[in-house]
Design a protein around this motif. Structure first.
Motif, PDB file in Angstrom:
ATOM      1  N   VAL A   6     -23.688 -29.770  23.316  1.00  7.44           N
ATOM      2  CA  VAL A   6     -22.478 -30.107  22.329  1.00  7.44           C
ATOM      3  C   VAL A   6     -21.244 -29.678  22.907  1.00  7.44           C
ATOM      4  O   VAL A   6     -20.990 -29.108  23.830  1.00  7.44           O
ATOM      5  N   LYS A   7     -20.174 -30.348  22.023  1.00  8.41           N
ATOM      6  CA  LYS A   7     -19.045 -30.097  22.573  1.00  8.41           C
ATOM      7  C   LYS A   7     -18.128 -29.663  21.196  1.00  8.41           C
ATOM      8  O   LYS A   7     -18.279 -30.264  20.172  1.00  8.41           O
ATOM      9  N   ILE A   8     -17.246 -28.554  21.571  1.00 10.40           N
ATOM     10  CA  ILE A   8     -16.291 -28.144  20.559  1.00 10.40           C
ATOM     11  C   ILE A   8     -15.019 -28.553  20.950  1.00 10.40           C
ATOM     12  O   ILE A   8     -14.610 -28.219  22.330  1.00 10.40           O
ATOM     13  N   VAL A   9     -13.869 -28.999  19.953  1.00 13.05           N
ATOM     14  CA  VAL A   9     -12.577 -29.289  20.459  1.00 13.05           C
ATOM     15  C   VAL A   9     -11.581 -28.419  19.733  1.00 13.05           C
ATOM     16  O   VAL A   9     -11.676 -28.318  18.559  1.00 13.05           O
ATOM     17  N   LEU A  10     -10.557 -27.848  20.565  1.00 17.15           N
ATOM     18  CA  LEU A  10      -9.519 -27.219  19.827  1.00 17.15           C
ATOM     19  C   LEU A  10      -8.334 -28.069  19.757  1.00 17.15           C
ATOM     20  O   LEU A  10      -7.814 -28.648  20.908  1.00 17.15           O
ATOM     21  N   LEU A  11      -7.805 -28.148  18.571  1.00 20.11           N
ATOM     22  CA  LEU A  11      -6.541 -29.151  18.258  1.00 20.11           C
ATOM     23  C   LEU A  11      -5.615 -28.374  17.660  1.00 20.11           C
ATOM     24  O   LEU A  11      -5.768 -27.478  16.764  1.00 20.11           O
ATOM     25  N   GLY A  12      -4.221 -28.675  17.649  1.00 20.66           N
ATOM     26  CA  GLY A  12      -3.240 -28.097  16.961  1.00 20.66           C
ATOM     27  C   GLY A  12      -1.866 -28.100  17.760  1.00 20.66           C
ATOM     28  O   GLY A  12      -2.005 -28.530  19.060  1.00 20.66           O
ATOM     29  N   ASP A  13      -0.842 -27.845  17.062  1.00 19.14           N
ATOM     30  CA  ASP A  13       0.652 -27.747  17.568  1.00 19.14           C
ATOM     31  C   ASP A  13       0.549 -27.053  18.897  1.00 19.14           C
ATOM     32  O   ASP A  13       0.072 -26.144  18.974  1.00 19.14           O
ATOM     33  N   ARG A  47     -27.140 -18.277  23.719  1.00 15.22           N
ATOM     34  CA  ARG A  47     -28.643 -18.440  23.860  1.00 15.22           C
ATOM     35  C   ARG A  47     -29.034 -19.422  24.859  1.00 15.22           C
ATOM     36  O   ARG A  47     -28.899 -19.250  25.838  1.00 15.22           O
ATOM     37  N   SER A  48     -30.155 -20.259  24.309  1.00 12.05           N
ATOM     38  CA  SER A  48     -30.532 -21.220  25.503  1.00 12.05           C
ATOM     39  C   SER A  48     -29.676 -22.576  25.330  1.00 12.05           C
ATOM     40  O   SER A  48     -30.119 -23.742  25.849  1.00 12.05           O
ATOM     41  N   TYR A  49     -28.444 -22.519  24.719  1.00 14.74           N
ATOM     42  CA  TYR A  49     -27.617 -23.650  24.566  1.00 14.74           C
ATOM     43  C   TYR A  49     -26.350 -23.627  25.340  1.00 14.74           C
ATOM     44  O   TYR A  49     -25.938 -22.779  25.833  1.00 14.74           O
ATOM     45  N   ASN A  50     -25.942 -24.948  25.843  1.00 12.36           N
ATOM     46  CA  ASN A  50     -24.812 -24.984  26.804  1.00 12.36           C
ATOM     47  C   ASN A  50     -23.676 -25.878  25.777  1.00 12.36           C
ATOM     48  O   ASN A  50     -24.278 -26.838  25.515  1.00 12.36           O
ATOM     49  N   ILE A  51     -22.640 -25.156  25.561  1.00 15.77           N
ATOM     50  CA  ILE A  51     -21.856 -25.581  24.834  1.00 15.77           C
ATOM     51  C   ILE A  51     -20.404 -25.599  25.441  1.00 15.77           C
ATOM     52  O   ILE A  51     -20.021 -24.852  26.181  1.00 15.77           O
ATOM     53  N   SER A  52     -19.719 -26.951  25.390  1.00 13.60           N
ATOM     54  CA  SER A  52     -18.576 -27.245  26.118  1.00 13.60           C
ATOM     55  C   SER A  52     -17.452 -26.798  25.074  1.00 13.60           C
ATOM     56  O   SER A  52     -17.590 -27.388  23.927  1.00 13.60           O
ATOM     57  N   ILE A  53     -16.367 -26.396  25.836  1.00 11.41           N
ATOM     58  CA  ILE A  53     -15.261 -26.053  24.824  1.00 11.41           C
ATOM     59  C   ILE A  53     -14.149 -26.490  25.377  1.00 11.41           C
ATOM     60  O   ILE A  53     -13.768 -26.061  26.325  1.00 11.41           O
ATOM     61  N   TRP A  54     -13.436 -27.502  24.482  1.00 13.00           N
ATOM     62  CA  TRP A  54     -12.134 -28.429  25.251  1.00 13.00           C
ATOM     63  C   TRP A  54     -10.748 -27.646  24.557  1.00 13.00           C
ATOM     64  O   TRP A  54     -10.632 -27.544  23.382  1.00 13.00           O
ATOM     65  N   ASP A  55     -10.172 -27.285  25.480  1.00 15.36           N
ATOM     66  CA  ASP A  55      -8.645 -26.868  25.004  1.00 15.36           C
ATOM     67  C   ASP A  55      -7.786 -27.997  25.356  1.00 15.36           C
ATOM     68  O   ASP A  55      -7.874 -28.763  26.376  1.00 15.36           O
ATOM     69  N   THR A  56      -6.835 -28.508  24.315  1.00 20.46           N
ATOM     70  CA  THR A  56      -6.042 -29.463  24.363  1.00 20.46           C
ATOM     71  C   THR A  56      -4.953 -29.053  24.206  1.00 20.46           C
ATOM     72  O   THR A  56      -4.250 -27.967  23.928  1.00 20.46           O
ATOM     73  N   ALA A  57      -3.937 -29.937  24.809  1.00 21.28           N
ATOM     74  CA  ALA A  57      -2.216 -29.600  24.797  1.00 21.28           C
ATOM     75  C   ALA A  57      -1.672 -30.047  23.255  1.00 21.28           C
ATOM     76  O   ALA A  57      -1.976 -31.032  22.929  1.00 21.28           O
ATOM     77  N   GLY A  58      -0.951 -29.231  23.112  1.00 20.02           N
ATOM     78  CA  GLY A  58      -0.284 -29.399  21.596  1.00 20.02           C
ATOM     79  C   GLY A  58       0.985 -30.368  21.768  1.00 20.02           C
ATOM     80  O   GLY A  58       1.499 -30.985  20.845  1.00 20.02           O
ATOM     81  N   ARG A  59       1.505 -30.109  22.999  1.00 14.01           N
ATOM     82  CA  ARG A  59       2.748 -30.981  23.311  1.00 14.01           C
ATOM     83  C   ARG A  59       2.854 -32.412  22.841  1.00 14.01           C
ATOM     84  O   ARG A  59       1.739 -33.047  23.398  1.00 14.01           O
ATOM     85  N   GLU A  60       3.810 -32.795  22.266  1.00 10.77           N
ATOM     86  CA  GLU A  60       3.659 -34.055  21.746  1.00 10.77           C
ATOM     87  C   GLU A  60       3.369 -35.476  22.899  1.00 10.77           C
ATOM     88  O   GLU A  60       2.834 -36.137  22.505  1.00 10.77           O
ATOM     89  N   GLN A  61       4.008 -34.728  24.062  1.00 10.16           N
ATOM     90  CA  GLN A  61       4.071 -35.904  25.347  1.00 10.16           C
ATOM     91  C   GLN A  61       2.194 -36.138  25.647  1.00 10.16           C
ATOM     92  O   GLN A  61       2.077 -37.368  26.055  1.00 10.16           O
ATOM     93  N   LEU A  78      -9.204 -26.812  14.085  1.00  2.11           N
ATOM     94  CA  LEU A  78      -7.787 -27.088  14.006  1.00  2.11           C
ATOM     95  C   LEU A  78      -7.078 -25.921  13.853  1.00  2.11           C
ATOM     96  O   LEU A  78      -7.520 -25.090  13.061  1.00  2.11           O
ATOM     97  N   THR A  79      -6.227 -25.492  14.683  1.00  2.12           N
ATOM     98  CA  THR A  79      -5.512 -24.189  14.733  1.00  2.12           C
ATOM     99  C   THR A  79      -4.039 -24.375  14.358  1.00  2.12           C
ATOM    100  O   THR A  79      -3.238 -25.236  14.643  1.00  2.12           O
ATOM    101  N   TYR A  80      -3.712 -23.437  13.495  1.00  2.00           N
ATOM    102  CA  TYR A  80      -2.152 -23.268  13.148  1.00  2.00           C
ATOM    103  C   TYR A  80      -1.730 -21.941  13.419  1.00  2.00           C
ATOM    104  O   TYR A  80      -2.471 -20.834  13.574  1.00  2.00           O
ATOM    105  N   ASP A  81      -0.340 -21.707  13.305  1.00  2.00           N
ATOM    106  CA  ASP A  81       0.328 -20.372  13.421  1.00  2.00           C
ATOM    107  C   ASP A  81       0.585 -19.959  12.200  1.00  2.00           C
ATOM    108  O   ASP A  81       1.264 -20.535  11.169  1.00  2.00           O
TER     109      ASP A  81
END
Ligand SMILES: Nc1nc2c(ncn2[C@@H]2O[C@H](COP(=O)(O)OP(=O)(O)OP(=O)(O)O)[C@@H](O)[C@H]2O)c(=O)[nH]1
Ligand SMILES: [Mg+2]
Length: 234
Positions: A6-13, A47-61, A78-81
């Motif tokens: 499975v895949k997890i994605v981090l999003l946010g400014d 455990r016995s699972y492979n998890i991909s975790i994606w870090d994304t760029a918050g910059r507008e561009q 969804l991450t905020y400060d």
């Protein structure tokens, strides 16, 4: 190496601490990070699972890349400060529609980071208001903490997300379970965020495994077929 289950994605400014959270979880430390360019991915064996975790760029561009990274995601963080309300409102205004490409049963967590920076000396949940001793100050309603984002605001956003995704509140985890406050700097609550999601994703992984191999090509085991001599068509 097996392909991710499975895949997890981090999003946010930008600057909310996505990379720092991931670093804290994967590398067990906090270090000064540079603003992410494009995106990066980590593979976590849990455990016995492979998890991909994606870090994304918050910059507008790099905003346009967000929906590409979310494609097929089983969970989105969804991450905020917590010290910048704007970073929470941006999640709804600028990031939510990027999740359209995620799985229909995608889980959502909302994470308020940098909790270590909130002023705990002046504002303590449960402290008495000096002007009105009968009243208890909460860090959200105190005039002395104008910037501190309240967890209730994150929970309200969670409910908006469910509406946006047309999900029934009774069929998904409750807002109280999916809204977190963290500090990548001290490590506070960071493992809890990731491992709560991992636990919740187990049924998704098991269902996917039961349904058989996905249509995705696993390039790690890819061997090109022997080339047959091509014939000229003249
Ligand atoms: N005090 C404190 N600082 C933090 C925390 N998390 C991140 N930072 C700092 O905040 C700044 C931004 O952190 P990043 O992890 O690079 O933020 P980001 O969300 O990945 O930013 P982009 O890659 O530009 O989208 C860095 O200077 C970090 O050291 C935290 O929990 N507490
Ligand atoms: Mg980053």
């Amino acid at each position: 190496m097996r392909k991710p289950d499975v895949k997890i994605v981090l999003l946010g400014d930008m600057n909310v601490g996505k990379t720092s959270l991931l670093h804290r979880y994967m590398e067990r430390r906090f270090q000064e990070s540079v603003s992410t360019v494009g995106g990066a991915f980590y593979l976590k064996q849990w455990r016995s699972y492979n998890i991909s975790i994606w870090d994304t760029a918050g910059r507008e561009q790099f905003h346009g890349l967000g929906s590409m990274y979310c494609r097929g995601a089983a969970a989105i963080i969804l991450t905020y400060d917590v010290n910048h309300l704007q970073s929470l409102t941006e999640l709804e205004d600028r990031f939510l529609f990027l999740t359209d490409t995620a799985n229909t049963d995608c889980l959502f967590a909302i994470v308020g980071n940098k909790i270590d920076l909130t002023d705990e000396v002046n504002v303590k949940d449960g402290a008495k208001d000096l002007n009105d001793p009968g009243k208890t100050i909460s860090s959200c309603d105190s005039a002395r903490a104008p910037k501190r984002v309240c967890l209730d605001d994150a929970m309200a956003l969670y409910k908006k997300i469910l509406k946006y995704r047309m999900l029934d509140e009774n069929e998904v985890p409750a807002a109280e379970k999916m809204c977190f406050e963290t500090s990548a700097k001290t490590g506070y609550n960071v493992d809890h965020v990731f491992e709560t999601l991992f636990d919740m994703m187990v049924p998704i992984i098991l269902r996917q495994r039961a349904e058989g191999p996905s249509q995705t090509v696993d390039i790690t085991n890819y061997k090109p077929a022997k080339r047959t001599q091509s014939r000229c068509c003249v």
